[in-house]
Write a protein that holds these residues in place. Sequence first.
Motif, PDB file in Angstrom:
ATOM      1  N   GLU A   1      45.016  48.364  39.419  1.00  0.00           N
ATOM      2  CA  GLU A   1      46.295  48.097  38.752  1.00  0.00           C
ATOM      3  C   GLU A   1      46.546  49.090  37.619  1.00  0.00           C
ATOM      4  O   GLU A   1      47.655  49.600  37.457  1.00  0.00           O
ATOM      5  N   ALA A   2      45.500  49.350  36.822  1.00  0.00           N
ATOM      6  CA  ALA A   2      45.644  50.263  35.690  1.00  0.00           C
ATOM      7  C   ALA A   2      45.952  51.680  36.175  1.00  0.00           C
ATOM      8  O   ALA A   2      46.823  52.359  35.615  1.00  0.00           O
ATOM      9  N   LYS A   3      45.256  52.124  37.214  1.00  0.00           N
ATOM     10  CA  LYS A   3      45.530  53.461  37.752  1.00  0.00           C
ATOM     11  C   LYS A   3      46.961  53.556  38.266  1.00  0.00           C
ATOM     12  O   LYS A   3      47.628  54.578  38.069  1.00  0.00           O
ATOM     13  N   ALA A   4      47.448  52.516  38.917  1.00  0.00           N
ATOM     14  CA  ALA A   4      48.818  52.526  39.436  1.00  0.00           C
ATOM     15  C   ALA A   4      49.823  52.679  38.292  1.00  0.00           C
ATOM     16  O   ALA A   4      50.791  53.450  38.403  1.00  0.00           O
ATOM     17  N   VAL A   5      49.609  51.969  37.193  1.00  0.00           N
ATOM     18  CA  VAL A   5      50.493  52.080  36.025  1.00  0.00           C
ATOM     19  C   VAL A   5      50.453  53.516  35.489  1.00  0.00           C
ATOM     20  O   VAL A   5      51.498  54.134  35.256  1.00  0.00           O
TER      21      VAL A   5
END
Length: 116
Positions: free
Chosen positions: A80-84
């Motif tokens: 999720e963090a990488k996607a953001v």
Amino acid sequence: MKLEELVEQFAQNVAEQTDAIWRGDAKTGNKHAKKYGAAFDKLRAHGDAGRDALAVLFKHPRPDVRVMAAAHLLRYRTAEAKAVLEEVAKGEGLVSFKAGQALKRWEEGTWALDPG
């Protein structure tokens, strides 16, 4: 202090730091960086519940707040963090640059905002 209040402190101080940087006021920016760092430390003291609380900022309207939350949660909420970070990094400007740098440090293995 409730987790939601700590999350709000984190978001508010990230935004205040960014605004201070745009004004060229590094002293004030550093003051706010210390405050959001302290808020994160308090959230982290709550373990995964604190980290989960911070993850709500992945949908914050300000990209600087989304990026900082994602940068701090790369180890815990990696996908999720990488996607953001990847989404914001597609843009231009300082916040997009910061997102790209967070991803770069993660890939290099030098990231250490929440070592666990």
